[in-house]
Structures are given as structure tokens and as C-alpha cells.
Write an enzyme that holds these catalytic residues in place. Structure first.
Site, short mmCIF file in Angstrom:
data_model
loop_
_atom_site.label_atom_id
_atom_site.label_comp_id
_atom_site.label_asym_id
_atom_site.label_seq_id
_atom_site.Cartn_x
_atom_site.Cartn_y
_atom_site.Cartn_z
CE LYS A 11 0.79 1.53 4.39
NZ LYS A 11 1.50 2.71 4.75
CG ASP A 137 -1.15 -0.35 8.55
OD1 ASP A 137 -2.04 0.39 9.00
OD2 ASP A 137 -0.02 0.04 8.23
P1 ATP Z 1 4.52 -0.29 7.73
O1 ATP Z 1 4.21 0.40 6.45
O2 ATP Z 1 3.37 -1.14 8.24
O3 ATP Z 1 5.15 0.58 8.77
P2 ATP Z 1 6.98 -1.24 6.84
O4 ATP Z 1 6.94 -1.27 5.36
O5 ATP Z 1 7.58 -0.01 7.43
O6 ATP Z 1 5.55 -1.44 7.39
P3 ATP Z 1 7.80 -3.98 7.03
O7 ATP Z 1 8.33 -4.17 5.66
O8 ATP Z 1 6.50 -4.59 7.36
O9 ATP Z 1 7.79 -2.43 7.43
O10 ATP Z 1 8.94 -4.51 8.01
C1 ATP Z 1 9.26 -4.01 9.27
C2 ATP Z 1 10.02 -5.08 10.04
O11 ATP Z 1 9.13 -6.16 10.33
C3 ATP Z 1 11.16 -5.71 9.26
O12 ATP Z 1 12.36 -5.05 9.51
C4 ATP Z 1 11.18 -7.16 9.74
O13 ATP Z 1 12.14 -7.37 10.73
C5 ATP Z 1 9.80 -7.40 10.35
N1 ATP Z 1 8.97 -8.40 9.60
C6 ATP Z 1 8.25 -9.38 10.14
N2 ATP Z 1 7.59 -10.08 9.21
C7 ATP Z 1 7.89 -9.55 8.03
C8 ATP Z 1 7.52 -9.85 6.68
N3 ATP Z 1 6.71 -10.87 6.38
N4 ATP Z 1 8.00 -9.06 5.71
C9 ATP Z 1 8.82 -8.02 6.01
N5 ATP Z 1 9.22 -7.72 7.25
C10 ATP Z 1 8.77 -8.46 8.27
#
Ligand code: ATP
Length: 287
Positions: A11, A137
Site C-alpha cells: 500500500k 494495518d
Molecule cells: P509499515 O508500512 O506497516 O510501517 P513497513 O513497510 O515499514 O511497514 P515492514 O516491511 O513490514 O515495514 O517490516 C518491518 C520489520 O518487520 C522488518 O524489519 C522485519 O524485521 C519485520 N517483519 C516481520 N515479518 C515480516 C515480513 N513478512 N516481511 C517483512 N518484514 C517483516
């Protein structure tokens, strides 16, 4: 059925406001969420041995109980007393820790994938209620499309999909802590808030150009002041002809909305050439 393959779409936030910081430390948000056509792929198989095994094509995410896929699978297998085990292969494409809900959308695909694999017939509304336990989310990621997200992110109202356009999505090679960004926003002292209601009006009028001009993300106050590269990417996109460009979530990913495909391609090339981001994608809105 022995195996399911699910697309887990990322998203972006077309608009993001933090309404206030509550006494309990949670932040109340008002965001426009938009699914994009950039996705991870989950292959989920039944296994004879009990347990949850995760493999992935990237090295920077956990494959143990810290992975949101694991947490979701554990919740589902326990709740529905499923004795069999599962093996999940995650083909990661969505940039990690990027503000694109990568982990949350993988969790959402695990909910819907296991529902299908074990023929559980759980309605999406029920999956969405369970999903809040995994992350604020995740219910939105199950629903997908365009939506207004309020509360701590769990109160969702579907919105009309915007007209199609060309998106450039660029993730600079920096690490931004979501916790740090929210803590340093000082949400209760903000003098200005994005006009999310005006954006919704433009969406209803199918006026993407106007909506683009109204886009704002209050979290840029923290992330973009700390990391000038965010403004640099936004400027590059705008100079190449983007109607507007914005940071998604707490960053550091930036997206630009383009009317013309050739302008989007030009921006992608220039961002790569100037080494502003290693991960740059051309994408589109998705339902
Ligand atoms: P958001 O937009 O919800 O803040 P994000 O894009 O900032 O998410 P994610 O890519 O979801 O962040 O990853 C944040 C942390 O979550 C990663 O550094 C990782 O250690 C952990 N994590 C746990 N499960 C997953 C997964 N399936 N994919 C990616 N990261 C994951």
C-alpha cells in the site's frame, strides 16, 4: 487442496494525518490507503509434520516466530485446531521497512491463504477482526483497494478507486524507525493538518489531478527534515512531470503520480542514475 499461491500487494498513503496522541501513547490517524500493483508472492503448502516453516528469497527478514506470516499462521492453526503443519515460501519484492505495509500485507495473505487452503469458509469481516491482533494495518490489507483509515488504523471506510495513472515508487537506501518518527512528531502541537476530507471529495469527483495537488503526509515533518534525500526524490519526480510526489507512511519510500508513461519512465531512470534509490518501480493503483 495441497497448495495455494497468493499475491500480497503493498500500500501507499495518498494522504496521512495524525489527529492526536492519546493518553495511552497510541496515535490516532486519518489516512487514505491505496493498494498498488507491487506484490510479494506467498506459496503455502500443507505438510505432514506439524509446525510452521518459512523460507524466503531475501536475507534481511526473520523466518522465525518474529515473521508476521508465522504469527498469523500460529493464530489460525491454534484457533481452528488444525493438526497439520504448513510450509510458506515468501518471494519478497516489496521493499522492507519502507512504509508500504510489507509485513502486514504478508500477514493478510496468510489469513486469506489459510482460509482457502483448509477450506475454512471464514468471512473476510471475521478475518479482519482477528487481523487487528497481528497489526493495525492488517485488516486494511485484507480489504484492499482505496480506503479511509481512522482510529489507530483499524476503522476502515471504503472509498471510490482513483482513476488510473502511472506511479513511480522509490525506496532510498536509508533506515527509518516508525517508532522514532511518531515519537518526534509531537502530534498534539501541530499547527497544520492535511485536508483529508478535501482529498476524499476529489476522489469522489474522480479528479485525480486535484487530489494529487492536495496530497500531504504529516510524517514528512520528521522524516524529510532528517533525510534530505526524500525531498530530492520528490523534486526529481516533479521535475520529470509528476502531478505530485509524497512520502508513504513513516517513509522512507516516495511515490509520484504521473499522467504520462514516458514521464514516469524518465523519472525512474533519473532516480537510478542519480543513485537516489536502489529500489525503483513503475506501478499502478490496484483494487
Ligand atoms: P509499515 O508500512 O506497516 O510501517 P513497513 O513497510 O515499514 O511497514 P515492514 O516491511 O513490514 O515495514 O517490516 C518491518 C520489520 O518487520 C522488518 O524489519 C522485519 O524485521 C519485520 N517483519 C516481520 N515479518 C515480516 C515480513 N513478512 N516481511 C517483512 N518484514 C517483516
Amino acid at each position: 487442496m495441497q497448495q495455494v499461491i497468493r499475491k500480497a500487494r503493498a500500500k501507499i498513503n495518498l494522504g496521512l494525518d495524525v489527529v492526536k496522541r492519546r493518553e495511552d501513547g497510541y496515535h490516532e490517524v486519518k489516512m487514505i490507503m491505496q493498494t498498488v500493483d507491487l506484490y510479494d508472492e506467498l506459496t503455502i503448502c500443507k505438510t505432514e509434520q506439524p509446525g510452521i516453516q518459512i523460507t524466503t528469497n531475501v536475507g534481511d527478514i526473520p523466518v522465525n516466530e518474529d515473521n508476521l506470516i508465522y504469527k498469523t499462521a500460529k493464530l489460525m492453526l491454534d484457533k481452528y485446531s488444525i493438526q497439520q503443519g504448513i510450509a510458506v515460501h515468501l518471494k519478497k519484492v516489496i521493499p522492507v521497512a519502507a512504509g508500504m505495509a510489507g509485513g502486514s500485507t504478508d500477514a493478510a495473505a496468510t489469513f486469506t491463504g489459510l482460509n482457502q487452503l483448509f477450506d475454512l469458509k471464514i468471512p473476510d469481516e471475521e478475518l479482519m477482526k482477528m487481523a487487528v491482533k497481528i497489526g493495525a494495518d492488517v485488516p486494511y490489507c485484507i480489504m484492499g483497494g482505496t480506503a479511509l483509515s481512522e482510529g489507530i488504523g483499524e476503522i476502515l471506510t471504503p472509498l471510490p478507486n482513483p482513476p488510473q495513472c502511472h506511479l513511480v515508487i522509490a525506496k532510498p537506501d536509508i533506515y527509518v524507525s516508525t517508532k522514532y518518527v511518531y515519537e518526534n512528531l509531537h502530534a498534539n502541537e501541530l499547527k497544520h493538518h492535511p485536508d483529508i476530507d478535501a482529498m476524499i471529495e476529489s476522489l469522489r469527483a474522480k479528479d485525480l489531478r486535484k487530489m494529487s495537488q492536495q496530497m500531504e503526509n504529516v510524517l514528512e515533518l520528521v522524516t524529510a527534515s532528517e533525510y534530505p534525500i526524500i525531498e530530492e526524490i520528490k523534486d526529481t519526480m516533479k521535475k520529470c512531470g509528476a502531478w505530485n510526489a509524497l512520502m508513504s507512511g513513516s517513509g522512507p519510500t516516495v511515490f509520484g503520480i504521473f499522467d504520462r508513461e514516458e514521464d514516469a519512465n524518465k523519472a525512474k531512470e533519473l532516480i537510478a542514475q542519480k543513485k537516489l534509490a536502489k529500489q525503483v518501480f513503475i506501478s499502478a493503483f490496484s483494487n
